[in-house]
Write an enzyme that holds these catalytic residues in place. Structure first.
Site, PDB file in Angstrom:
ATOM      1  N   LYS A  86       0.670  -1.063   0.085  1.00 30.23           N
ATOM      2  CA  LYS A  86      -0.390  -0.020   0.224  1.00 30.23           C
ATOM      3  C   LYS A  86       0.679   1.628   0.043  1.00 30.23           C
ATOM      4  O   LYS A  86       1.708   1.188   0.592  1.00 30.23           O
ATOM      5  CB  LYS A  86      -1.262   0.159   1.430  1.00 30.23           C
ATOM      6  CG  LYS A  86      -2.119   0.681   0.623  1.00 30.23           C
ATOM      7  CD  LYS A  86      -3.224  -0.194   0.261  1.00 30.23           C
ATOM      8  CE  LYS A  86      -4.207   1.037   0.265  1.00 30.23           C
ATOM      9  NZ  LYS A  86      -5.457   0.247  -0.023  1.00 30.23           N
ATOM     10  N   ASP A 117      -6.871   4.039  -4.921  1.00 22.35           N
ATOM     11  CA  ASP A 117      -7.168   4.179  -3.426  1.00 22.35           C
ATOM     12  C   ASP A 117      -7.878   5.672  -3.266  1.00 22.35           C
ATOM     13  O   ASP A 117      -9.071   6.401  -3.606  1.00 22.35           O
ATOM     14  CB  ASP A 117      -5.506   3.711  -2.344  1.00 22.35           C
ATOM     15  CG  ASP A 117      -7.109   3.024  -0.946  1.00 22.35           C
ATOM     16  OD1 ASP A 117      -7.475   1.637  -1.374  1.00 22.35           O
ATOM     17  OD2 ASP A 117      -6.941   3.640  -0.145  1.00 22.35           O
TER      18      ASP A 117
HETATM   19  N1  GLU Z   1      -7.738   0.077  -3.200  1.00 28.07           N
HETATM   20  C1  GLU Z   1      -8.121  -1.332  -4.230  1.00 28.07           C
HETATM   21  C2  GLU Z   1      -7.632  -1.952  -2.322  1.00 28.07           C
HETATM   22  O1  GLU Z   1      -7.530  -1.521  -1.681  1.00 28.07           O
HETATM   23  C3  GLU Z   1      -7.723  -1.531  -5.216  1.00 28.07           C
HETATM   24  C4  GLU Z   1      -5.984  -2.250  -5.147  1.00 28.07           C
HETATM   25  C5  GLU Z   1      -5.982  -2.842  -6.481  1.00 28.07           C
HETATM   26  O2  GLU Z   1      -6.494  -3.167  -7.241  1.00 28.07           O
HETATM   27  O3  GLU Z   1      -4.255  -3.204  -6.019  1.00 28.07           O
HETATM   28  O4  GLU Z   1      -8.099  -3.109  -2.350  1.00 28.07           O
END
Ligand code: GLU
Length: 440
Positions: free
Chosen positions: A129, A169
């Site tokens: 993240k 996100d």
């Molecule tokens: N931010 C989104 C999540 O928390 C998508 C993450 C992604 O597609 O890599 O799942």
């Protein structure tokens, strides 16, 4: 502007969530909460100490200082993070959030949750993240672009299509992803679409990615309703948060599943109509005035009141820790589909489990986003574009399989769906770690 789906954005930025953290009743930090959840699953699995030790530590944490020339000519330095939790099953994967409350602790928890999310869905990916401490609402488009490109430059050495693949996100969307891909590609000297997902369709994004998180929530809520013998058609739903996830969930649940959306909210408050809201009109209102609260044909409610409405389904689609020990007892929904990451505290989980509420945990419920991100990455590596029908069909297959894996585990271990999802994920990641071994 950038999506081919039902909902058009008036803004160039697509928001994944819209609430502030004002109603935090924070006892433990998100990372402490993530560790607590891991321990519960590890105990059930009788997981060896060595593997617990590995999983309790992110593999890499990077903090970067980002000097940005602001519109007033002055330099402002922002702080950014990228935490890579685990890559035993494949390249690190996970979004980048822009929010004033971003902290290393929070990004660390979110990175661990991504490891579990990709494993529950059985995707050949790991978990990571990123985040930048900033308030995008106070920045101009030019400032956001410069900040985003500077961040892409700062982390360019640790991301890549086979290393770490970021995505959107909270408060980031397709345009940010396009800038990051462009910055990375310039540095490499060739176009590299597979470095990031959630891109605009015109530059390598997947059809269906924009509303995939919401579609996934609807799919697993429908599966849960089937298990609980609740008729999904006509079932009532309250949705907290009207960003990308919440608003698209409202559309899909109302239009494709025939559910009755009775309440929605954003950072300014909520609206409720027991006969059902007209989601198209609520969306139009949000586009016009910037908030759902000015919608006429409904009663005004607070974000807290929304959580305890007498509904069949509750979808928290904003930020962490909104369902706590203080309000869990009052929740009447039979199914909670966690559109947000980490909306329920461990104490609240326990109360809801005792009450018989089926909580479909974030790592399962909102994994539609990363699942279509995975499809996007595969399409990029193969330089292909799949039709929307194929994307949505494969998403449905993946989500239904994952729901049933978790449901079976909840029966096997006689536990709640979150712990069950964690047991599925932790055992898959542990297997990969054991089979690969430790080297050097
Ligand atoms: N931010 C989104 C999540 O928390 C998508 C993450 C992604 O597609 O890599 O799942």
């Amino acid at each position: 502007m950038f999506n081919n789906n039902t909902y058009k954005y008036s803004n160039f930025i697509c928001f994944d969530a819209e609430l502030t953290n004002s109603n935090f009743t924070q006892k433990s930090t998100p990372w402490e909460m993530a560790l607590q959840q891991l321990k519960k699953a590890a105990d059930l699995l009788n997981l060896e100490e060595d593997i617990r030790e590995i999983l309790s530590h992110p593999q890499r944490e990077v903090q970067v200082s980002l000097p940005v020339r602001m519109d007033n000519g002055k330099i402002k330095v922002f702080i950014g993070y990228r935490v890579q939790h685990n890559n035993a099953r494949g390249p690190y994967k996970g979004g980048i959030r822009y929010h004033p409350n971003v902290s290393l602790d929070e990004v660390r928890a979110l990175a661990m949750w991504m490891t579990w999310k990709t494993a529950v869905l059985d995707l050949p990916l790991g978990g990571a993240k990123g985040g930048i401490v900033c308030d995008p609402k106070t920045l101009s488009q030019g400032e956001i672009e410069r900040l985003t490109r500077r961040y892409a430059y700062a982390i360019s050495g640790i991301i890549g299509p086979y290393e770490d693949v970021p995505a959107p996100d909270v408060y980031t969307g397709p345009q940010h992803m396009a800038w990051i891909m462009d910055t990375y590609s310039i540095l490499k000297g060739h176009l590299e679409p597979g470095v990031i997902t959630g891109k605009p369709v015109e530059v390598g994004g997947s059809l269906g990615r924009n509303d995939s998180t919401s579609r996934g929530v609807a799919i697993v809520v429908a599966e849960a309703a089937r298990k609980l013998n609740i008729n999904i058609k006509g079932a009532t739903v309250a949705i907290q948060g009207f960003g990308n996830v919440g608003s698209n969930a409202a559309i899909i649940m109302a239009k494709e599943y025939g559910m009755k959306v009775v309440a929605v909210s954003d950072s300014k408050g909520g609206i409720y109509n027991k006969n059902g809201l007209n989601v198209d009109k609520v969306l139009a209102e949000k586009e016009k005035s910037g908030t759902v609260t000015t919608y006429k044909d409904a009663e005004k409610i607070t974000n807290d009141e929304l959580l305890t409405l007498d509904v069949d389904v509750l979808v928290p689609a904003a930020l962490e820790q909104v369902i706590t020990k203080d309000n869990a007892e009052k929740i009447k929904a039979k199914i909670i589909g966690e559109g947000a990451n980490g909306p329920t505290t461990p104490e609240a989980d326990e109360i809801l489990y005792q009450k018989g509420t089926m909580v479909i945990p974030d790592i399962l419920a909102n994994s539609g986003g990363v699942t279509v991100s995975y499809f996007e990455w595969v399409q990029n590596l193969e330089r292909l574009q799949w039709p929307l029908e194929q994307v949505n069909k494969m998403l449905e297959q993946k989500m239904v399989k994952a729901f049933n894996d978790v449901y079976e585990a909840s029966k096997k271990y006689k536990t709640d769906m979150r712990t069950a999802a964690l047991t599925v994920a932790v055992s898959r990641v542990s297997q990969a770690i054991k089979l690969r071994g430790i080297w050097p």
